[in-house]
Enzyme design. Structure first.
Site, PDB file in Angstrom:
ATOM      1  CE  LYS A 102      26.120   0.267 -97.382  1.00 50.11           C
ATOM      2  NZ  LYS A 102      25.379   1.520 -97.473  1.00 50.11           N
ATOM      3  NE  ARG A 146      23.663   7.521-100.893  1.00 49.57           N
ATOM      4  CZ  ARG A 146      24.031   6.494-100.131  1.00 49.57           C
ATOM      5  NH1 ARG A 146      25.253   5.997-100.247  1.00 49.57           N
ATOM      6  NH2 ARG A 146      23.201   5.963 -99.251  1.00 49.57           N
TER       7      ARG A 146
HETATM    8  C1  PLP Z   1      25.427   2.094 -96.351  1.00 50.58           C
HETATM    9  C2  PLP Z   1      24.318   2.805 -95.709  1.00 50.58           C
HETATM   10  C3  PLP Z   1      24.246   2.868 -94.321  1.00 50.58           C
HETATM   11  C4  PLP Z   1      25.326   2.312 -93.426  1.00 50.58           C
HETATM   12  O1  PLP Z   1      26.485   3.073 -93.542  1.00 50.58           O
HETATM   13  P1  PLP Z   1      27.781   2.782 -92.636  1.00 50.58           P
HETATM   14  O2  PLP Z   1      28.659   3.953 -92.864  1.00 50.58           O
HETATM   15  O3  PLP Z   1      28.333   1.508 -93.105  1.00 50.58           O
HETATM   16  O4  PLP Z   1      27.294   2.726 -91.223  1.00 50.58           O
HETATM   17  C5  PLP Z   1      23.165   3.514 -93.765  1.00 50.58           C
HETATM   18  N1  PLP Z   1      22.198   4.056 -94.526  1.00 50.58           N
HETATM   19  C6  PLP Z   1      22.219   4.005 -95.868  1.00 50.58           C
HETATM   20  C7  PLP Z   1      21.112   4.631 -96.642  1.00 50.58           C
HETATM   21  C8  PLP Z   1      23.285   3.390 -96.505  1.00 50.58           C
HETATM   22  O5  PLP Z   1      23.315   3.345 -97.846  1.00 50.58           O
END
Ligand code: PLP
Length: 367
Positions: free
Chosen positions: A36, A131
């Site tokens: 992302k 969250r």
């Molecule tokens: C963004 C996200 C991740 C990845 O997080 P990082 O800290 O970049 O490794 C994993 N799971 C969810 C649900 C996320 O939103």
């Protein structure tokens, strides 16, 4: 070359991803490579796959669609709960989505049936970060309903920590997730393929030698791209911290007073500018601002200090090596700065092609 630009070293990203995939494979944990922050870049996605990630995860269906249209061949996971309005697109382009709402999974079921597809879901469980997540006490009811839905397969459960409440993954919350997996399987006579423990913030826990339990997947973005863990932003041993850097160009370089003069009120972005000392200092302005990057997440090179930023300007002070107009200055980025720069149309993305050869300079150890 044009500026501002992100220089993206695909070999370093490959090294980071491969190192983490190998360390976690020894614990029975697969890695979903999270794309992302890279706006669905097919180049980065392909490097992650080559490094051994088992799937690609993104929070936005647009990015998954972009990777599909670039022929990235991998299981695609939507890691944010789908919007009802996007259910059709989700079942067409994502193999699996993370979910917390029955209304959404119902809609995915209808959309999957209409498209004659099967869609996999992972139910996200709330374990304290507040969250996304189903409260643990409600999990069985949702599982029971999901198991009835046509064209939907319950692939597993997962959780996400350290994003909103700053809650660290630890032995307690991870063993709670394992226990929930065992309990769902025992109650419903199903088997859960995926028990996804979290994101880059889980690495300290996973690599600390504790009991891993049922956790068999982590979703990693930041640790791969930036080489550090997000809980304390400490470097991870053996990873590159400079796989991605931001280059800006100087458009004004002058000796000017350290302190502003006149009547002081608010600035363009609210914060007052930094006033360090008296007399003249060597100031430079770079053509980068809030529209391009989160300036507070930039790390300046030694000898250069960031004094402030507005929408289109970054103001620096140099203690030595005063730059001239046209000079380029290279910055490190934190996650916030990286995401903004990656998604800004004003910032060029320059990929240094992957050779997949071992770097000739050994990566320094951080311990
Ligand atoms: C963004 C996200 C991740 C990845 O997080 P990082 O800290 O970049 O490794 C994993 N799971 C969810 C649900 C996320 O939103």
């Amino acid at each position: 070359m044009t500026a501002p630009r992100l220089e993206i070293d695909l070999d370093k990203i490959h090294h980071n991803a491969r190192t983490l995939v190998e360390r976690l494979a020894g614990l029975g944990i697969s890695v979903t490579g999270v794309t992302k922050a890279s706006l669905g870049s097919a180049d980065i996605a392909k490097v992650l796959l080559r490094a051994g990630v088992s799937a690609l995860g993104d929070s936005r269906i647009e990015n998954i669609e972009a990777m599909r249209s670039e022929h990235v061949a991998a299981p695609m996971v939507l890691i944010r709960s789908p919007m009802l309005s996007q259910a059709d697109r989700v079942v067409r382009q994502a193999d699996l989505s993370f979910n917390t709402e029955l209304a959404v999974i119902n809609r995915l079921s209808c959309a999957a049936r209409a498209a004659q597809r099967t869609h996999q879901v992972v139910l996200m469980v709330e374990l304290g970060d507040l969250r996304e997540g189903i409260m643990p006490a409600d999990l069985n009811d949702i599982v029971r309903a999901v198991l009835q839905l046509p064209n939907i397969v319950l692939s597993g459960i997962g959780t996400n920590l350290a994003c909103h409440g700053g809650i660290s993954p630890d032995a307690d919350n991870m063993s709670e997730l394992s226990a929930l997996a065992d309990s769902v399987e025992a109650t419903f006579g199903v088997s859960l393929d995926l028990v996804s423990g979290g994101n880059s913030a889980n690495l300290d826990w996973a690599l600390s030698g504790v009991e891993i339990g049922r956790i068999n997947n982590l979703r990693l973005g930041e640790a791969i791209l930036l080489g550090c863990e997000p809980l304390h932003r400490r470097p991870i041993e053996g990873l590159h911290l400079d796989a991605i850097t931001l280059v800006g160009e100087v458009i004004e370089a002058k000796l000017k007073p350290a302190r502003p003069w006149g009547t002081i009120a608010q600035t363009a972005f609210g914060e007052a500018s930094v006033v360090a000392c008296r007399g003249d200092i060597a100031r430079a302005i770079l053509a980068i601002g809030h529209q391009d990057v989160d300036p507070s997440g930039l790390k300046a090179p030694i000898g250069t200090r960031i004094l402030g930023a507005s929408g289109d300007h970054l103001i620096t002070q140099s203690d030595s090596n005063h730059p001239q107009v046209g000079a380029e200055i290279r910055f490190g980025l934190n996650y916030s700065a990286l995401v903004r720069a990656m998604t800004s149309p004003f910032v060029a993305k320059v990929m240094m092609a992957a050779t997949y050869e071992k770097p000739c300079v050994p990566v320094e150890s951080h311990h």
